[in-house]
Design an enzyme around this catalytic site. Structure first.
Site, PDB file in Angstrom:
ATOM      1  N   GLY A  18       0.853  -1.183   0.000  1.00 12.65           N
ATOM      2  CA  GLY A  18       0.000   0.000   0.000  1.00 12.65           C
ATOM      3  C   GLY A  18       0.884   1.227   0.000  1.00 12.65           C
ATOM      4  N   CYS A  19       0.417   2.266   0.609  1.00  9.69           N
ATOM      5  CA  CYS A  19       1.171   3.514   0.665  1.00  9.69           C
ATOM      6  C   CYS A  19       2.471   3.319   1.433  1.00  9.69           C
ATOM      7  CB  CYS A  19       0.319   4.589   1.343  1.00  9.69           C
ATOM      8  SG  CYS A  19       1.174   6.163   1.481  1.00  9.69           S
TER       9      CYS A  19
END
Length: 187
Positions: A18-19
């Protein structure tokens, strides 16, 4: 006086989930971690990609962190267990509100030994999840360091909504699950 630098066994781990702001923050809390660099890897387009290009989802790159650590303090296996329990490895190309191939769960191995360990860890933790793990295990190609504003993001932006609502709960989970692996906090 003993030279402790010669006692270190410096190695690297490269993962995405993800981020990169989230996993960068997680690894910065771990004993034995020397440095965490947010960046991009796994893409198919030539040249150094920009954050804007990565966000398009068209380059094939994932947001990743490259962790430099002392293997005499923390093992690759322990770092992978922390990784696998710091995000949802059962969602394909998605973590929370972040959607796209750039947010995929991925372990980029640096050598065959890391590949073998990654395969074992993924198999071992799979019983903890209701759904199948979709974490990609791929050979590390080129790693590109992200722009300066993406480095040490949490420490520079703790009051931003993203940090409060997304990263802080991950830190709380880390402290609950892996307290013995955390750096000592100073007052």
């Amino acid at each position: 006086m003993t030279d402790h630098k010669k006692d270190k066994k410096i190695e690297q781990l490269t993962v995405g989930c993800g981020c990169f702001w989230c996993i960068e923050t997680i690894y910065n809390q771990i004993k034995g971690v020397e440095k965490v660099v947010s960046g991009y890897s796994g893409g198919t387009v030539p040249g150094k990609p920009t954050y804007r290009e990565i966000c398009s989802g068209l380059t094939g790159h994932a947001e990743v962190v490259q962790v430099t650590y002392d293997a005499n303090v923390i093992s690759y296996e322990d770092l992978l267990v922390i990784f696998m329990t710091s995000h949802d490895p059962t969602t394909l190309n998605r973590q929370g509100g972040d959607v796209g191939t750039q947010y995929r769960s991925v372990i980029f191995y640096h050598d065959d030994k890391q590949k073998e360990i990654a395969e074992v860890i993924v198999k071992e933790v799979s019983s903890y999840y209701e759904n199948p793990i979709v974490t990609e295990i791929s050979e590390l190609g080129e790693f590109f360091e992200a722009e300066a504003e993406h480095q040490d993001f949490y420490n520079s932006n703790q009051r931003r909504d993203y940090c409060t609502f997304v990263i802080d709960p991950k830190l709380a989970k880390l402290k609950k699950m892996h307290a013995d692996k955390l750096k000592k906090q100073t007052a």
